[in-house]
Design an enzyme around this catalytic site. Structure first.
Site, mmCIF file in Angstrom:
data_model
loop_
_atom_site.group_PDB
_atom_site.id
_atom_site.type_symbol
_atom_site.label_atom_id
_atom_site.label_comp_id
_atom_site.label_asym_id
_atom_site.label_seq_id
_atom_site.Cartn_x
_atom_site.Cartn_y
_atom_site.Cartn_z
ATOM 1 N N LYS A 13 0.857 -1.280 0.055
ATOM 2 C CA LYS A 13 0.010 0.008 0.168
ATOM 3 C C LYS A 13 0.647 1.271 -0.181
ATOM 4 O O LYS A 13 0.602 2.280 -0.792
ATOM 5 C CB LYS A 13 -0.910 0.104 1.329
ATOM 6 N N ARG A 88 -9.379 0.876 8.789
ATOM 7 C CA ARG A 88 -9.104 -0.461 9.155
ATOM 8 C C ARG A 88 -10.167 -1.074 9.710
ATOM 9 O O ARG A 88 -9.854 -2.400 10.250
ATOM 10 C CB ARG A 88 -8.031 -0.316 9.881
ATOM 11 N N ARG A 127 11.906 -5.490 4.530
ATOM 12 C CA ARG A 127 11.528 -4.323 4.504
ATOM 13 C C ARG A 127 12.535 -3.286 5.228
ATOM 14 O O ARG A 127 13.003 -3.491 6.418
ATOM 15 C CB ARG A 127 10.217 -3.814 4.966
ATOM 16 N N ARG A 160 11.203 -1.599 10.904
ATOM 17 C CA ARG A 160 10.203 -1.274 11.647
ATOM 18 C C ARG A 160 10.253 -2.280 13.007
ATOM 19 O O ARG A 160 10.396 -3.456 12.866
ATOM 20 C CB ARG A 160 8.877 -1.013 11.179
ATOM 21 N N ARG A 171 -0.248 -9.327 13.454
ATOM 22 C CA ARG A 171 -0.800 -8.093 12.206
ATOM 23 C C ARG A 171 -1.728 -8.835 11.054
ATOM 24 O O ARG A 171 -2.682 -8.183 10.852
ATOM 25 C CB ARG A 171 0.127 -7.322 11.578
HETATM 26 P P1 AP5 Z 1 4.887 -1.660 1.818
HETATM 27 O O1 AP5 Z 1 4.636 -0.561 0.423
HETATM 28 O O2 AP5 Z 1 5.699 -0.931 3.014
HETATM 29 O O3 AP5 Z 1 3.742 -2.188 2.254
HETATM 30 P P2 AP5 Z 1 2.230 -1.669 3.000
HETATM 31 O O4 AP5 Z 1 1.109 -2.443 2.480
HETATM 32 O O5 AP5 Z 1 2.225 -0.085 3.187
HETATM 33 O O6 AP5 Z 1 2.332 -2.584 4.623
HETATM 34 P P3 AP5 Z 1 2.433 -2.055 5.763
HETATM 35 O O7 AP5 Z 1 3.204 -2.748 6.817
HETATM 36 O O8 AP5 Z 1 3.260 -0.587 6.105
HETATM 37 O O9 AP5 Z 1 1.042 -1.821 6.264
HETATM 38 P P4 AP5 Z 1 0.362 -1.901 7.579
HETATM 39 O O10 AP5 Z 1 -0.861 -1.746 7.190
HETATM 40 O O11 AP5 Z 1 0.554 -3.096 8.411
HETATM 41 O O12 AP5 Z 1 1.339 -0.957 8.400
HETATM 42 P P5 AP5 Z 1 0.519 0.658 8.708
HETATM 43 O O13 AP5 Z 1 2.135 1.509 8.731
HETATM 44 O O14 AP5 Z 1 -0.518 1.261 7.795
HETATM 45 O O15 AP5 Z 1 5.714 -2.804 0.963
HETATM 46 C C1 AP5 Z 1 6.213 -3.746 2.160
HETATM 47 C C2 AP5 Z 1 7.839 -4.144 1.575
HETATM 48 O O16 AP5 Z 1 7.359 -4.821 0.150
HETATM 49 C C3 AP5 Z 1 8.536 -3.092 1.283
HETATM 50 O O17 AP5 Z 1 9.949 -3.371 1.409
HETATM 51 C C4 AP5 Z 1 8.498 -3.121 -0.365
HETATM 52 O O18 AP5 Z 1 9.847 -2.333 -0.764
HETATM 53 C C5 AP5 Z 1 8.111 -4.255 -0.850
HETATM 54 N N1 AP5 Z 1 7.127 -4.382 -1.837
HETATM 55 C C6 AP5 Z 1 6.312 -3.401 -2.105
HETATM 56 N N2 AP5 Z 1 5.610 -3.505 -3.257
HETATM 57 C C7 AP5 Z 1 6.397 -4.566 -3.819
HETATM 58 C C8 AP5 Z 1 6.322 -5.224 -5.165
HETATM 59 N N3 AP5 Z 1 5.347 -4.858 -5.894
HETATM 60 N N4 AP5 Z 1 7.251 -6.186 -5.501
HETATM 61 C C9 AP5 Z 1 8.118 -6.359 -4.733
HETATM 62 N N5 AP5 Z 1 8.290 -6.054 -3.330
HETATM 63 C C10 AP5 Z 1 7.581 -4.951 -3.119
HETATM 64 O O19 AP5 Z 1 0.312 0.569 10.370
HETATM 65 C C11 AP5 Z 1 1.275 0.144 11.153
HETATM 66 C C12 AP5 Z 1 0.425 0.042 12.551
HETATM 67 O O20 AP5 Z 1 -0.056 1.320 12.921
HETATM 68 C C13 AP5 Z 1 -0.789 -0.967 12.637
HETATM 69 O O21 AP5 Z 1 -0.458 -2.034 13.158
HETATM 70 C C14 AP5 Z 1 -1.474 -0.225 14.001
HETATM 71 O O22 AP5 Z 1 -1.047 -0.475 15.168
HETATM 72 C C15 AP5 Z 1 -1.480 1.146 13.701
HETATM 73 N N6 AP5 Z 1 -2.365 1.922 12.689
HETATM 74 C C16 AP5 Z 1 -2.195 2.421 11.377
HETATM 75 N N7 AP5 Z 1 -3.213 2.607 11.020
HETATM 76 C C17 AP5 Z 1 -4.372 2.359 11.955
HETATM 77 C C18 AP5 Z 1 -5.806 2.235 11.890
HETATM 78 N N8 AP5 Z 1 -6.354 3.014 10.866
HETATM 79 N N9 AP5 Z 1 -6.505 1.859 13.012
HETATM 80 C C19 AP5 Z 1 -5.785 1.541 14.079
HETATM 81 N N10 AP5 Z 1 -4.332 1.316 13.957
HETATM 82 C C20 AP5 Z 1 -3.583 1.974 12.966
#
Ligand code: AP5
Length: 214
Positions: A13, A88, A127, A160, A171
């Protein structure tokens, strides 16, 4: 364009949102990035969020919803936005609907990025992120030119705390229970488009733009 990106942790994402933000000329709003900035700054909000994040659990809805309402009220959202990591839960989606109705700014599309679970685990455990500009790398798929150093600004790359095995498993479970039901929520509203998140980031961007009719 007002867009929501759905998808499991590690589906890509953040990577896609950064590319789409440039291509569509709209701001990228990542609730995860905002929380990580608040944690780094040692703010009250960051202190509230840190424990939940490190355990791989969701930050409580009222905290997230208030934060997103404030963010959407800023002038840079007037031209559109990409929401990454929000909503979410169903209560978050309902609160977003109410906020956007008040703003007379409905969502145009919801993209669900679909990636097999084993790919997601590989992506998350490799990552690395730049501490200063937030650029996203992967030790195998998208390595920096120099290990541990950001290509963009020379910043330090870090892993992270929630990209450790136990938190990743938690997660994924939380995603399946609390967030996956949102696909049905947006399908019912006729907004959902599912796209394959496998392939290079450039291929995923092309698939996303096609799905959005761009
Ligand atoms: P990346 O693009 O970083 O993936 P992502 O889907 O953004 O993954 P996240 O781990 O950031 O999502 P998340 O939803 O768990 O975390 P968030 O920060 O929102 O890609 C991942 C890896 O793959 C990278 O190394 C990249 O280079 C590689 N990659 C990407 N695309 C690729 C491709 N096409 N081919 C090959 N490699 C590729 O949330 C973190 C925490 O915050 C949550 O757990 C929660 O505690 C809190 N939080 C955030 N939002 C909320 C909410 N709305 N409600 C409650 N808690 C929340």
């Amino acid at each position: 364009m007002r867009l929501i990106l759905l998808g499991a942790p590690g589906a890509g994402k953040g990577t896609l949102a950064k590319e789409l933000s440039g291509a569509l000329g709209v701001v990228h709003i990542s609730t995860g990035d905002i929380f990580r900035e608040e944690v780094a700054a040692g703010s009250e909000l960051g202190k509230k969020a840190k424990g939940f994040m490190d355990r791989g659990e969701l930050v409580p809805d009222d905290v997230v919803i208030g934060m997103v309402r404030q963010r959407l009220a800023r002038p840079d959202c007037a031209a559109g936005f990409i929401l990454d990591g929000f909503p979410r839960t169903v209560p978050q989606a309902e609160a977003l609907d109410a906020t956007l109705q008040e703003m007379n700014a409905p969502i145009d599309s919801v993209l669900d990025i679909v990636v097999p679970e084993e790919t997601v685990v590989r992506r998350l455990s490799g990552r690395r992120i730049c501490r200063t500009c937030g650029a996203i790398y992967h030790v195998d798929n998208k390595p920096p030119k120099q290990p541990g150093v950001c290509d963009v600004d020379g910043g330090e790359l870090y892993q992270r705390d929630d990209d450790k095995e136990e938190a990743i498993r938690r997660r994924l479970k939380v995603y399946a229970e609390a967030t996956a039901p949102l696909t049905a929520y947006y399908q019912q509203k006729g907004l959902l488009k599912s796209i394959e998140g496998v392939g290079s980031p450039a291929e995923v961007l092309a698939t996303a733009l096609k799905a959005l009719g761009k």
